[in-house]
Scaffold this motif. Structure first.
Motif, PDB file in Angstrom:
ATOM      1  N   VAL A   1      14.939 -28.315  -9.085  1.00 43.83           N
ATOM      2  CA  VAL A   1      13.791 -29.127  -9.484  1.00 43.83           C
ATOM      3  C   VAL A   1      13.803 -30.435  -8.694  1.00 43.83           C
ATOM      4  O   VAL A   1      14.840 -31.094  -8.583  1.00 43.83           O
ATOM      5  CB  VAL A   1      13.827 -29.442 -10.997  1.00 43.83           C
ATOM      6  CG1 VAL A   1      12.656 -30.335 -11.382  1.00 43.83           C
ATOM      7  CG2 VAL A   1      13.825 -28.155 -11.800  1.00 43.83           C
ATOM      8  N   GLN A   2      12.650 -30.818  -8.143  1.00 44.70           N
ATOM      9  CA  GLN A   2      12.563 -32.070  -7.401  1.00 44.70           C
ATOM     10  C   GLN A   2      12.756 -33.249  -8.365  1.00 44.70           C
ATOM     11  O   GLN A   2      12.104 -33.327  -9.395  1.00 44.70           O
ATOM     12  CB  GLN A   2      11.206 -32.175  -6.704  1.00 44.70           C
ATOM     13  CG  GLN A   2      11.006 -31.151  -5.592  1.00 44.70           C
ATOM     14  CD  GLN A   2      11.985 -31.363  -4.444  1.00 44.70           C
ATOM     15  OE1 GLN A   2      12.020 -32.415  -3.820  1.00 44.70           O
ATOM     16  NE2 GLN A   2      12.785 -30.331  -4.159  1.00 44.70           N
ATOM     17  N   ASP A   3      13.660 -34.135  -8.012  1.00 38.73           N
ATOM     18  CA  ASP A   3      13.983 -35.263  -8.880  1.00 38.73           C
ATOM     19  C   ASP A   3      12.997 -36.417  -8.741  1.00 38.73           C
ATOM     20  O   ASP A   3      12.980 -37.332  -9.579  1.00 38.73           O
ATOM     21  CB  ASP A   3      15.396 -35.761  -8.581  1.00 38.73           C
ATOM     22  CG  ASP A   3      16.435 -34.687  -8.856  1.00 38.73           C
ATOM     23  OD1 ASP A   3      16.318 -34.004  -9.883  1.00 38.73           O
ATOM     24  OD2 ASP A   3      17.355 -34.530  -8.029  1.00 38.73           O
ATOM     25  N   ALA A   4      12.214 -36.402  -7.684  1.00 40.40           N
ATOM     26  CA  ALA A   4      11.151 -37.386  -7.468  1.00 40.40           C
ATOM     27  C   ALA A   4      10.279 -36.860  -6.339  1.00 40.40           C
ATOM     28  O   ALA A   4      10.742 -36.083  -5.495  1.00 40.40           O
ATOM     29  CB  ALA A   4      11.713 -38.754  -7.113  1.00 40.40           C
ATOM     30  N   THR A   5       9.024 -37.281  -6.311  1.00 42.26           N
ATOM     31  CA  THR A   5       8.089 -36.816  -5.285  1.00 42.26           C
ATOM     32  C   THR A   5       7.686 -37.978  -4.394  1.00 42.26           C
ATOM     33  O   THR A   5       7.140 -38.977  -4.868  1.00 42.26           O
ATOM     34  CB  THR A   5       6.831 -36.200  -5.920  1.00 42.26           C
ATOM     35  OG1 THR A   5       7.225 -35.109  -6.764  1.00 42.26           O
ATOM     36  CG2 THR A   5       5.881 -35.691  -4.851  1.00 42.26           C
ATOM     37  N   CYS A   6       7.964 -37.809  -3.108  1.00 44.83           N
ATOM     38  CA  CYS A   6       7.616 -38.834  -2.132  1.00 44.83           C
ATOM     39  C   CYS A   6       6.243 -38.526  -1.541  1.00 44.83           C
ATOM     40  O   CYS A   6       6.025 -37.436  -0.999  1.00 44.83           O
ATOM     41  CB  CYS A   6       8.676 -38.880  -1.025  1.00 44.83           C
ATOM     42  SG  CYS A   6       8.358 -40.098   0.277  1.00 44.83           S
ATOM     43  N   GLU A   7       5.326 -39.472  -1.658  1.00 43.14           N
ATOM     44  CA  GLU A   7       3.988 -39.296  -1.109  1.00 43.14           C
ATOM     45  C   GLU A   7       3.754 -40.278   0.033  1.00 43.14           C
ATOM     46  O   GLU A   7       4.157 -41.436  -0.045  1.00 43.14           O
ATOM     47  CB  GLU A   7       2.937 -39.495  -2.200  1.00 43.14           C
ATOM     48  CG  GLU A   7       3.012 -38.448  -3.311  1.00 43.14           C
ATOM     49  CD  GLU A   7       1.887 -38.595  -4.316  1.00 43.14           C
ATOM     50  OE1 GLU A   7       1.144 -39.597  -4.220  1.00 43.14           O
ATOM     51  OE2 GLU A   7       1.752 -37.714  -5.182  1.00 43.14           O
ATOM     52  N   GLY A   8       3.099 -39.804   1.092  1.00 46.00           N
ATOM     53  CA  GLY A   8       2.829 -40.653   2.246  1.00 46.00           C
ATOM     54  C   GLY A   8       3.403 -40.055   3.519  1.00 46.00           C
ATOM     55  O   GLY A   8       3.928 -38.936   3.523  1.00 46.00           O
ATOM     56  N   GLY A   9       3.311 -40.800   4.606  1.00 46.10           N
ATOM     57  CA  GLY A   9       3.754 -40.299   5.892  1.00 46.10           C
ATOM     58  C   GLY A   9       4.959 -41.025   6.436  1.00 46.10           C
ATOM     59  O   GLY A   9       5.688 -41.702   5.698  1.00 46.10           O
ATOM     60  N   ASN A  10       5.157 -40.910   7.740  1.00 38.31           N
ATOM     61  CA  ASN A  10       6.320 -41.525   8.376  1.00 38.31           C
ATOM     62  C   ASN A  10       6.172 -43.028   8.552  1.00 38.31           C
ATOM     63  O   ASN A  10       7.160 -43.725   8.778  1.00 38.31           O
ATOM     64  CB  ASN A  10       6.578 -40.874   9.739  1.00 38.31           C
ATOM     65  CG  ASN A  10       7.084 -39.458   9.602  1.00 38.31           C
ATOM     66  OD1 ASN A  10       7.688 -39.105   8.604  1.00 38.31           O
ATOM     67  ND2 ASN A  10       6.811 -38.633  10.606  1.00 38.31           N
ATOM     68  N   ARG A  11       4.953 -43.535   8.463  1.00 34.67           N
ATOM     69  CA  ARG A  11       4.754 -44.976   8.616  1.00 34.67           C
ATOM     70  C   ARG A  11       4.881 -45.699   7.280  1.00 34.67           C
ATOM     71  O   ARG A  11       5.559 -46.716   7.174  1.00 34.67           O
ATOM     72  CB  ARG A  11       3.385 -45.273   9.230  1.00 34.67           C
ATOM     73  CG  ARG A  11       3.133 -46.760   9.457  1.00 34.67           C
ATOM     74  CD  ARG A  11       1.869 -47.010  10.264  1.00 34.67           C
ATOM     75  NE  ARG A  11       1.614 -48.439  10.408  1.00 34.67           N
ATOM     76  CZ  ARG A  11       0.903 -49.161   9.561  1.00 34.67           C
ATOM     77  NH1 ARG A  11       0.352 -48.573   8.503  1.00 34.67           N
ATOM     78  NH2 ARG A  11       0.720 -50.453   9.756  1.00 34.67           N
ATOM     79  N   VAL A  12       4.235 -45.172   6.239  1.00 35.05           N
ATOM     80  CA  VAL A  12       4.303 -45.767   4.912  1.00 35.05           C
ATOM     81  C   VAL A  12       4.376 -44.645   3.877  1.00 35.05           C
ATOM     82  O   VAL A  12       3.607 -43.686   3.953  1.00 35.05           O
ATOM     83  CB  VAL A  12       3.062 -46.641   4.599  1.00 35.05           C
ATOM     84  CG1 VAL A  12       3.267 -47.402   3.291  1.00 35.05           C
ATOM     85  CG2 VAL A  12       2.768 -47.604   5.727  1.00 35.05           C
ATOM     86  N   ASN A  13       5.295 -44.779   2.922  1.00 37.57           N
ATOM     87  CA  ASN A  13       5.384 -43.780   1.859  1.00 37.57           C
ATOM     88  C   ASN A  13       5.952 -44.410   0.589  1.00 37.57           C
ATOM     89  O   ASN A  13       6.372 -45.563   0.577  1.00 37.57           O
ATOM     90  CB  ASN A  13       6.219 -42.572   2.302  1.00 37.57           C
ATOM     91  CG  ASN A  13       7.617 -42.961   2.740  1.00 37.57           C
ATOM     92  OD1 ASN A  13       8.385 -43.513   1.961  1.00 37.57           O
ATOM     93  ND2 ASN A  13       7.952 -42.676   3.998  1.00 37.57           N
TER      94      ASN A  13
END
Length: 510
Positions: A483-495
Motif C-alpha cells: 500500500v502506498q504510504d503517501a501520494t506524490c503529485e506533480g513533476g520533476n520541477r515542483v511536487n
C-alpha cells in the motif's frame, strides 16, 4: 515537551472555551422590579481568566477606542502592538470575546486558549538520543580521517547530503546575518553556540511581552532542548568542538515562546516573537512548531480566525521589514492539499475534539501563512521521511530531517536522525520536520550572506532556484505492505513531496 512539530491535524468545531452562566440579580423590594444590569466585573467573579487577541485598525484613535471597550468588557491589556493593530488581553469575563467583537473598530477577536491561564508545541518525532562518551570517541576517530572536520561530524550525514561541508570552505556565512530560533529557548552557553550567539537579538516572549533580561531566552530546563538542537543545526561554529551547523559563520538568536507549564506555543507569544525579530534586525526566523491550541485554525470560527489574523499581521510586519520566515511542514504524513484531514488532537490545552477539516480553509499557523517557506523532511536517501507532512502547492522546499526507520546512513552511529547541540554542552540525535526547517534556514542564511540586499521574496526565490528536485518516486511503499504510504503529485520541477526540491548549500554559495 508538547508537540515540537509532531504535527497533528484539526477540523471544524466550535472551540471548547470555558464559560460560566451569569445569574441575574433582582431588587429585593418588589417582585415586579426590573432586572439589574450585570457588570463585566460581576460576571467575572470566580470565572477562569483567559488570554485573547483583539485585532483592530492601526490608527491611534481606533486603538484608543478599542482599549476603552476592552476595559468596559472586563479585559486587561497586556501589551499593544500599535503598528499591526494587535492587542493582547486577559479577561475573566466569559462573554468577553462575544462582547468585544461588537465594539467599533474591532476587526476580529478571540481566545488564544481553551483552558484557564496558569500561574508552547514543536515538531520533533520521538525522544532524543544523547551521545555517550564511548559513542563520541568512536565518532571522533572516524571524523579525524577527514581533515578539517569537527569531532562529531562523521555522524552528520545531513551536512554532506546538502553539500554544507563543502560550502563552509567557500563561504560559511556572514556574521551580519542573524537567524532567530523562535522556540523553547536556546542555551547560548553551549560551546558550539556561544561564538555565534546574538544576545542583543534574543528575548523571552512568553505571554506576549518581550523580556530581554540576561538569559531570559534560555530553556527552562534541560528537557526543553528543542530550540538548542535547532540552533546548532543552523549555526554551530566550526571551532574544533562537537558538531557544525549548515551556516557556521552566521549569527543565531533565541526567542523563547514556550509556556513554562505545558510547553505550548500560544498565539500572543508568537506575535511578540515576530514583531521582536523584525524590530531587532533579524534577517531570518526558524519556526519548528505550530501555534497552539489548534493544529488547524478554521476561518469560520471567531476565536481561530482571530488567531490567524493576529499571527499573520505579525509575520507580515516582519516580512515588510526584511525578515524571511521558514516553518516545518509537520510530522503527521498528511497531505495539506487534500480535501479533508481528520484532527483528533485539538484543542491541545484542554479536551481534544475529533473533527474533519479542509486544509484550504483551516490553516496550520504559521506554516500556511502567506510568504512563509514551508519545509518537508528527507532522509539520507533523499526520500521524503516517513512521518513528513507534504502537499502540492504548500511545501516550498525540502531538507534533511532524518528517518531512523527506513533510511539509515553508513556513519559510525548508523543513526538516520540529525545530530546537534543540546543544553548543558551535550549532543543528541533527533528527527522531524523540526530538524528540516533549520537546515533550509541555514541555506537561506548562506544566500542572504551572498546577496545581502535580497528581499524576503527574492530570498525565497533564490532558495527555490538552488534546490535539487529528485522528482516523485515511482513507489512510496516504505513498509513494503503493498500500500502506498503517501501520494506524490506533480513533476520533476515542483511536487508535493519536495516542493521545488531539496535545498543545496553548495549551490547557494557557488
Amino acid at each position: 515537551m508538547a508537540h515540537l512539530r509532531s504535527r497533528r491535524r484539526l477540523a471544524l468545531a466550535v472551540p471548547v472555551v470555558l464559560s460560566l452562566t451569569a445569574s441575574l440579580g433582582f431588587l429585593p423590594a418588589a417582585a415586579s422590579a426590573a432586572p439589574q444590569a450585570v457588570t463585566a466585573a460581576e460576571r467575572a467573579t470566580d470565572a477562569p481568566t483567559l488570554a485573547y487577541v483583539v485585532n483592530t485598525e492601526v490608527d491611534r484613535r481606533t486603538i484608543a477606542s478599542v482599549k476603552r471597550a476592552i476595559a468596559a468588557a472586563g479585559g486587561t491589556v497586556v501589551v499593544t502592538y500599535d503598528r499591526i493593530g494587535v492587542i493582547v488581553v486577559h479577561s475573566a469575563n466569559p462573554d468577553f470575546g462575544k462582547e468585544i467583537r461588537t465594539a467599533r473598530g474591532v476587526e476580529s477577536a478571540g481566545a488564544t486558549r481553551t483552558a484557564p491561564l496558569t500561574a508552547a508545541g514543536t515538531t520533533d518525532e520521538g525522544a532524543a538520543d544523547y551521545v555517550t562518551a564511548a559513542e563520541a570517541a568512536r565518532t571522533k576517530a572516524a571524523s579525524a580521517e577527514t581533515p578539517g572536520s569537527e569531532p562529531l561530524e562523521a555522524d552528520q550525514w545531513d551536512l554532506r547530503a546538502i553539500g554544507a561541508d563543502e560550502a563552509a570552505k567557500i563561504n560559511p556565512g556572514s556574521g551580519k546575518v542573524t537567524v532567530a530560533v523562535i522556540d523553547t529557548g536556546v542555551d547560548d552557553t553551549h560551546p558550539d553556540l556561544a561564538p555565534n550567539f546574538s544576545a542583543a537579538q534574543s528575548a523571552n516572549c512568553v505571554g506576549g511581552k518581550a523580556d530581554t533580561s540576561e538569559g531570559a531566552w534560555r530553556p527552562y530546563t534541560a528537557d526543553d532542548y528543542h530550540g538548542t538542537h535547532v540552533a546548532g543545526e543552523i549555526a554551530a561554529a566550526r571551532n574544533g568542538i562537537g558538531v557544525a551547523g549548515v551556516a557556521p559563520g552566521v549569527k543565531v538568536s533565541g526567542i523563547k515562546v514556550s509556556d513554562p507549564d505545558n510547553g505550548l506555543f500560544y498565539p500572543e507569544s508568537v506575535v511578540c516573537a515576530f514583531v521582536f525579530a523584525a524590530d531587532h534586525g533579524v534577517e531570518i526566523t526558524n519556526n519548528s512548531y505550530y501555534v497552539d491550541p489548534w493544529l488547524y485554525n478554521c476561518m469560520d470560527d471567531p476565536d481561530q480566525k482571530a488567531i490567524v489574523d493576529a499571527v499573520n499581521r505579525a509575520q507580515l510586519y516582519a516580512q515588510k521589514k526584511g525578515t524571511l520566515h521558514l516553518a516545518s511542514a509537520g510530522n503527521s504524513n498528511h497531505d495539506l492539499d487534500s480535501d479533508a484531514i481528520v484532527d483528533d488532537s485539538s484543542p491541545d490545552d484542554s479536551t481534544p475534539v475529533t473533527r474533519t477539516i479542509d486544509p484550504h480553509e483551516c490553516f496550520d499557523v504559521p506554516t500556511q501563512l502567506p510568504g512563509v517557506v514551508t519545509v518537508s523532511a528527507t532522509g539520507v536517501q533523499n526520500l521524503k521521511s516517513y512521518y513528513s507532512t507534504y502537499g502540492r502547492g504548500v511545501v516550498d522546499v525540502a531538507a534533511p530531517g532524518g528517518d531512523r526507520r527506513y533510511q539509515l546512513p553508513d556513519t559510525p552511529s548508523k543513526d538516520g536522525r540529525i545530530l546537534s547541540t543540546m543544553p548543558n554542552g551535550a549532543y543528541a540525535f533527533l528527527q522531524g520536520t523540526s530538524m528540516a526547517s533549520p537546515h533550509a534556514a541555514g541555506v537561506a542564511a548562506l544566500l542572504k550572506s551572498k546577496h545581502p540586499w535580497a528581499t524576503p521574496a527574492q530570498l525565497q526565490a533564490l532558495l527555490k532556484a538552488q534546490a535539487d528536485n529528485p522528482g516523485c518516486p515511482e513507489s512510496y511503499d516504505q513498509d513494503g505492505d503493498g500500500v502506498q504510504d503517501a501520494t506524490c503529485e506533480g513533476g520533476n520541477r515542483v511536487n508535493g513531496f519536495y516542493g521545488y526540491g531539496i535545498v543545496d548549500a553548495l549551490r547557494a554559495v557557488e
